[in-house]
Design a protein around this motif. Structure first.
Motif, PDB file in Angstrom:
ATOM      1  N   ASP A 183     -39.279   3.557 -18.348  1.00  0.00           N
ATOM      2  CA  ASP A 183     -38.512   3.977 -19.522  1.00  0.00           C
ATOM      3  C   ASP A 183     -37.038   4.186 -19.206  1.00  0.00           C
ATOM      4  N   ALA A 184     -36.250   4.152 -20.267  1.00  0.00           N
ATOM      5  CA  ALA A 184     -34.825   4.467 -20.103  1.00  0.00           C
ATOM      6  C   ALA A 184     -34.709   5.987 -20.100  1.00  0.00           C
ATOM      7  N   ILE A 185     -34.140   6.529 -19.032  1.00  0.00           N
ATOM      8  CA  ILE A 185     -33.988   7.981 -18.957  1.00  0.00           C
ATOM      9  C   ILE A 185     -32.512   8.297 -18.860  1.00  0.00           C
ATOM     10  N   LEU A 186     -32.061   9.192 -19.712  1.00  0.00           N
ATOM     11  CA  LEU A 186     -30.670   9.590 -19.611  1.00  0.00           C
ATOM     12  C   LEU A 186     -30.555  11.089 -19.837  1.00  0.00           C
ATOM     13  N   VAL A 187     -29.552  11.658 -19.219  1.00  0.00           N
ATOM     14  CA  VAL A 187     -29.277  13.073 -19.425  1.00  0.00           C
ATOM     15  C   VAL A 187     -27.889  13.137 -20.023  1.00  0.00           C
ATOM     16  N   ARG A 188     -27.755  13.915 -21.107  1.00  0.00           N
ATOM     17  CA  ARG A 188     -26.427  14.028 -21.700  1.00  0.00           C
ATOM     18  C   ARG A 188     -26.051  15.495 -21.843  1.00  0.00           C
ATOM     19  N   ASP A 189     -24.757  15.778 -21.705  1.00  0.00           N
ATOM     20  CA  ASP A 189     -24.304  17.164 -21.770  1.00  0.00           C
ATOM     21  C   ASP A 189     -24.188  17.602 -23.231  1.00  0.00           C
ATOM     22  N   PRO A 190     -23.828  18.868 -23.472  1.00  0.00           N
ATOM     23  CA  PRO A 190     -23.829  19.355 -24.874  1.00  0.00           C
ATOM     24  C   PRO A 190     -22.937  18.556 -25.819  1.00  0.00           C
ATOM     25  N   VAL A 191     -21.954  17.804 -25.298  1.00  0.00           N
ATOM     26  CA  VAL A 191     -21.164  16.990 -26.223  1.00  0.00           C
ATOM     27  C   VAL A 191     -21.573  15.521 -26.133  1.00  0.00           C
ATOM     28  N   SER A 192     -22.816  15.321 -25.658  1.00  0.00           N
ATOM     29  CA  SER A 192     -23.435  13.985 -25.632  1.00  0.00           C
ATOM     30  C   SER A 192     -22.825  13.006 -24.640  1.00  0.00           C
ATOM     31  N   ARG A 193     -22.074  13.508 -23.649  1.00  0.00           N
ATOM     32  CA  ARG A 193     -21.566  12.596 -22.613  1.00  0.00           C
ATOM     33  C   ARG A 193     -22.701  12.312 -21.645  1.00  0.00           C
ATOM     34  N   ILE A 194     -22.846  11.032 -21.294  1.00  0.00           N
ATOM     35  CA  ILE A 194     -23.951  10.652 -20.415  1.00  0.00           C
ATOM     36  C   ILE A 194     -23.676  11.137 -18.990  1.00  0.00           C
ATOM     37  N   LYS A 195     -24.673  11.875 -18.423  1.00  0.00           N
ATOM     38  CA  LYS A 195     -24.527  12.427 -17.074  1.00  0.00           C
ATOM     39  C   LYS A 195     -25.468  11.716 -16.104  1.00  0.00           C
ATOM     40  N   LEU A 196     -26.534  11.148 -16.620  1.00  0.00           N
ATOM     41  CA  LEU A 196     -27.476  10.426 -15.764  1.00  0.00           C
ATOM     42  C   LEU A 196     -27.983   9.217 -16.540  1.00  0.00           C
ATOM     43  N   TRP A 197     -28.163   8.128 -15.858  1.00  0.00           N
ATOM     44  CA  TRP A 197     -28.508   6.862 -16.510  1.00  0.00           C
ATOM     45  C   TRP A 197     -29.350   6.092 -15.494  1.00  0.00           C
ATOM     46  N   ASN A 198     -30.644   5.986 -15.726  1.00  0.00           N
ATOM     47  CA  ASN A 198     -31.485   5.387 -14.680  1.00  0.00           C
ATOM     48  C   ASN A 198     -31.548   3.858 -14.797  1.00  0.00           C
ATOM     49  N   HIS A 199     -32.285   3.246 -13.851  1.00  0.00           N
ATOM     50  CA  HIS A 199     -32.403   1.783 -13.863  1.00  0.00           C
ATOM     51  C   HIS A 199     -33.028   1.290 -15.155  1.00  0.00           C
ATOM     52  N   GLY A 200     -34.020   2.112 -15.656  1.00  0.00           N
ATOM     53  CA  GLY A 200     -34.695   1.737 -16.900  1.00  0.00           C
ATOM     54  C   GLY A 200     -33.677   1.614 -18.032  1.00  0.00           C
ATOM     55  N   GLY A 214     -20.402   9.228 -18.487  1.00  0.00           N
ATOM     56  CA  GLY A 214     -19.211   9.785 -19.137  1.00  0.00           C
ATOM     57  C   GLY A 214     -19.030   9.324 -20.573  1.00  0.00           C
ATOM     58  N   ARG A 215     -19.765   8.286 -21.017  1.00  0.00           N
ATOM     59  CA  ARG A 215     -19.606   7.821 -22.409  1.00  0.00           C
ATOM     60  C   ARG A 215     -20.440   8.703 -23.348  1.00  0.00           C
ATOM     61  N   ILE A 216     -20.062   8.733 -24.631  1.00  0.00           N
ATOM     62  CA  ILE A 216     -20.846   9.479 -25.622  1.00  0.00           C
ATOM     63  C   ILE A 216     -22.063   8.616 -25.956  1.00  0.00           C
ATOM     64  N   SER A 217     -23.254   9.176 -25.759  1.00  0.00           N
ATOM     65  CA  SER A 217     -24.450   8.337 -25.844  1.00  0.00           C
ATOM     66  C   SER A 217     -24.611   7.647 -27.201  1.00  0.00           C
ATOM     67  N   HIS A 218     -24.448   8.418 -28.328  1.00  0.00           N
ATOM     68  CA  HIS A 218     -24.707   7.768 -29.625  1.00  0.00           C
ATOM     69  C   HIS A 218     -23.619   6.775 -30.008  1.00  0.00           C
ATOM     70  N   THR A 219     -22.437   6.908 -29.369  1.00  0.00           N
ATOM     71  CA  THR A 219     -21.386   5.921 -29.649  1.00  0.00           C
ATOM     72  C   THR A 219     -21.678   4.659 -28.852  1.00  0.00           C
ATOM     73  N   LEU A 220     -22.055   4.853 -27.599  1.00  0.00           N
ATOM     74  CA  LEU A 220     -22.335   3.701 -26.736  1.00  0.00           C
ATOM     75  C   LEU A 220     -23.493   2.876 -27.306  1.00  0.00           C
ATOM     76  N   LEU A 221     -24.526   3.611 -27.792  1.00  0.00           N
ATOM     77  CA  LEU A 221     -25.741   2.906 -28.231  1.00  0.00           C
ATOM     78  C   LEU A 221     -25.769   2.679 -29.738  1.00  0.00           C
ATOM     79  N   LYS A 222     -24.718   3.093 -30.430  1.00  0.00           N
ATOM     80  CA  LYS A 222     -24.633   2.978 -31.902  1.00  0.00           C
ATOM     81  C   LYS A 222     -25.949   3.443 -32.528  1.00  0.00           C
ATOM     82  N   THR A 223     -26.344   4.647 -32.158  1.00  0.00           N
ATOM     83  CA  THR A 223     -27.659   5.150 -32.565  1.00  0.00           C
ATOM     84  C   THR A 223     -27.770   5.292 -34.078  1.00  0.00           C
TER      85      THR A 223
END
Ligand code: ADP
Length: 680
Positions: A183-200, A214-223
């Motif tokens: 699975d895709a695993i990511l950790v994001r901080d309270p302002v949604s900046r990506i802190k961890l991004w695994n191979h998945g 460091g990117r904002i997750s929902h902006t990067l992924l256009k959630t």
């Protein structure tokens, strides 16, 4: 004290003949660092100034000098150390090998800075061992080669290094585990900046760890969220976790649907510091095409909706905000307006740009707050069958019936959240929305006109035979009365009278119908002339008094010469109708009072008061309508057509006057009418 060949080694003897110089080979091995030449006094100062533990050792491995730090470090007094073999400062197990290492260093003395060797250990007087780091430097003291060793206790440093190494090992293991996960695993901080991004995550989304961190997750992924991001965040905050489906956009622009599990991570103070997101792909791109909630599907649904509303013959539009900004409309709307209303433009701007007016049946423009659209938007009113006329800039007038209903906005807001470009205008959360439908009633009006025309023709055609009938019955009755011809039996006489009454009734009806159709067609014209109203009233009262003995009609006025510019026949028609009603709807008889007064604003007011059955409260507002009759009139068996008052009001209004009444059931009714007086 040392573990490898680079360690702390000393030569037992140096050649006597060349004590002060090094061999060419030695020079080669210590480029730029020849042995320092110092005096005994300089050496003592040097030893005491240094923060490190310093030992001065002879080539035979005998400790010649130490400073205070060194004696404290190893737990020996100064005297206990001087003259001792260096090896007493080593753990016993290293002593034998150390002698050999020392010899090889003395054969090739050189500068050896700290942190270069492997792990080194010292041994204290009490037998305890401790990790050390050491730097060596050859030195000429009073022309004899010595080695000066600076020693540092690195116990704390080694401990920290070990802890760090363990942490790194754990982290590596965790990362390896995270990376091993499909699975895709990511950790994001309270302002949604990506802190961890695994191979998945790299594999699923196509962004490398370096690109994603460091990117904002929902902006990067256009959630695209099923509800709203705020709703999910609230859920995470309240329950600590959230699970649901999300649509993401990959680096290559394709869409992927994931089942997302999100967990809010809190610190010891219970403050959220990160969110762990595990996203499992649930659809392949082709499956995605069939998911109803995906953007593509929504786009298709919207365009399907557009097709449907475009196919409808009625004009439809959805507006939002206090200024009625267009959100959506159909083709029929454009033909009713005679212009295309662009999405995002306010209704006022649109109408002004194209010179379009919204007017009432009398051709007077409706103020903006009276438009059905504004009422639904701002007063949240459900407006049904509101009659408006749209007057296009070309002069074409289109009568319409408007239905307008206030709408809930969440649907549009979620659409907007899914893809702002879908709507071409921004709908705010708190904004009112309304759906408006215009029905073009030109055809209905046309049909109504044809119907009126038919009634008009029929009524007109009925007039001649009715006139013949009326004339014949009248003559028959009159001539019989005068004794011409054979005497009629009573029943024959009564029947003839009934025929006469019915003919009168039919005559009134046809006349009224003709008037109504003329009014509808705008063919109702007045023939005004200056008329003495008081005389007219007097005449009508006298005429009608003769038709009843149950009622006493009185005129209450001191005015005898009230001149008005009126159509006398039409005003006679009005007054006759009102007086006839006063008589007709007072079946028990009684007084009927006619009053005439002049107002300061140059109008004359005539009132007709009876004490009859009255008009029921609940029907009073409709009593001037066509064919409108009150229930109590029916119940009392009083005949009528319900056209009289409709015509009376139309005639009075054509005279710029007014007609109204006050009535109470079983008490009586007073009709009032005003007419402008003839201006001097
Ligand atoms: P109609 O031919 O039925 O009298 P009108 O248009 O003159 O038609 O009046 C409409 C209705 O208004 C009547 O049917 C009756 O119900 C009510 N109405 C009119 N005048 C009076 C009155 N003076 N007293 C009570 N009801 C009246």
């Amino acid at each position: 004290m040392l573990m490898d060949e680079q360690a702390f080694n000393f030569q037992h003897h140096i050649p006597d003949k060349q004590p002060e110089t090094l061999s060419p080979q030695q020079e080669k091995t210590t480029p730029g660092h020849p042995p320092l030449t110092v005096s005994a006094a300089e050496m003592t100062t040097l030893l005491h100034l240094s923060p490190d533990a310093l030992l001065l050792v002879s080539t035979t491995g005998i400790i010649c000098q130490v400073n205070e730090t060194a004696s404290q470090l190893f737990g020996y007094s100064y005297d206990e150390l001087i003259g001792q073999s260096l090896e007493i400062l080593l753990p016993e197990r290293f002593r034998a090998t150390h002698v050999a290492h020392r010899d090889s260093y003395i054969a090739q003395p050189r500068l050896r800075p700290m942190g270069q060797g492997l792990e080194l250990f010292g041994r204290r007087k009490d037998g305890s061992e401790f990790p050390i780091d050491i730097s060596l430097r050859p030195i000429l003291l009073e022309h004899a080669l010595h080695t000066i060793a600076a020693i540092r206790d690195v116990t704390t440093q080694r401990l920290t290094e070990r802890t760090l190494a363990k942490q790194a090992e754990r982290l590596n293991m965790q990362t390896a585990l995270l990376n091993a996960a499909h699975d895709a695993i990511l950790v994001r901080d309270p302002v949604s900046r990506i802190k961890l991004w695994n191979h998945g995550a790299e594999k699923l989304y196509g962004w490398t760890t370096q690109e994603a961190l460091g990117r904002i997750s929902h902006t990067l992924l256009k959630t695209r969220f099923p509800a709203s991001r705020v709703a999910i965040d609230m859920r995470l905050e309240q329950e600590g976790h959230w699970e649901g489906e999300l649509a993401h956009t990959r680096r290559d622009g394709t869409t992927v649907i994931v089942r997302s599990q999100q967990i809010l991570l809190r610190d010891q103070q219970n403050q959220p510091y990160a969110t762990l997101e595990i996203n499992h792909e649930v659809t392949s791109p082709d499956q995605y095409e069939h998911k109803p909630y995906t953007m593509q599907a929504v786009t298709e649904q919207l365009s399907f909706l557009q097709h449907i509303i475009d196919a409808l013959p009625t004009s439809i539009y959805v507006v939002h905000g206090d200024n009625a900004r267009l959100l959506l409309t159909n083709k029929a709307a454009a033909s009713i307006w005679g212009a295309v209303w662009p999405v995002g433009q306010t209704m006022r701007e649109f109408l002004d740009t194209h010179g379009i007016l919204i007017v009432n049946a009398q051709g007077r423009p409706f103020p903006e707050q009276a438009w059905a659209t504004t009422r639904a938007l701002l007063q949240k009113e459900i407006v049904i069958q509101h009659q408006e006329i749209i007057r296009q800039s070309t002069g074409v007038s289109i009568p319409i019936l408007v239905n307008a209903v206030p709408l809930d906005s969440p649907y549009w807001q979620s659409l907007q959240q899914m893809e702002p470009s879908l709507l071409q205008t921004t709908v705010q959360l708190s904004e009112p929305l309304a759906l408006v439908i215009h029905q073009d009633v030109r055809m209905l009006k046309e049909a109504e006109y044809l119907k009126d025309e038919f009634i008009g023709v029929a009524a007109h055609e009925l007039r001649s035979p009715l006139a013949v009938l009326k004339g014949a019955v009248g003559t028959l009755l009159l001539q019989t009365q005068r004794g011409h011809g054979p005497q009629l039996a009573d029943w024959q006489q009564e029947m003839l009278q009934e025929i006469e009454q019915a003919t009168d009734h039919l005559n009134t009806l046809t006349t009224d119908l003709l008037d109504v159709t003329r009014l509808q067609a705008g063919q109702f014209f007045l023939h005004r002339t200056s008329t003495n109203l008081s005389a007219l009233v007097q005449r009508i009262v006298e005429r009608l008094q003769q038709t009843t003995s149950l009622h006493q009609i009185e005129i209450n006025t001191s005015l005898h010469n009230v001149i008005a510019n009126i159509d006398p026949q039409r005003i006679e028609q009005v007054l006759t109708n009102l007086l006839t009603n006063a008589i007709k709807y007072s079946p028990k008889g009684g007084a009927v009072l006619v009053s005439l007064a002049i107002h300061t604003n140059a109008t004359v007011e005539i009132s007709i008061q009876d004490h009859g059955i009255g008009i029921p409260q609940h029907q009073q507002s409709q009593i001037f309508g066509r064919f409108m009759r009150a229930d109590n009139a029916h119940a009392a068996g009083i005949n009528g057509t319900g056209l009289g008052l409709y015509l009376c009001r139309a005639i009075v209004e054509q005279h710029q006057g007014q007609l109204w009444f006050a009535s109470q059931e079983n008490v009586g009714t007073t009709f009032f009418l005003t007419l402008p007086l003839l201006q001097a």
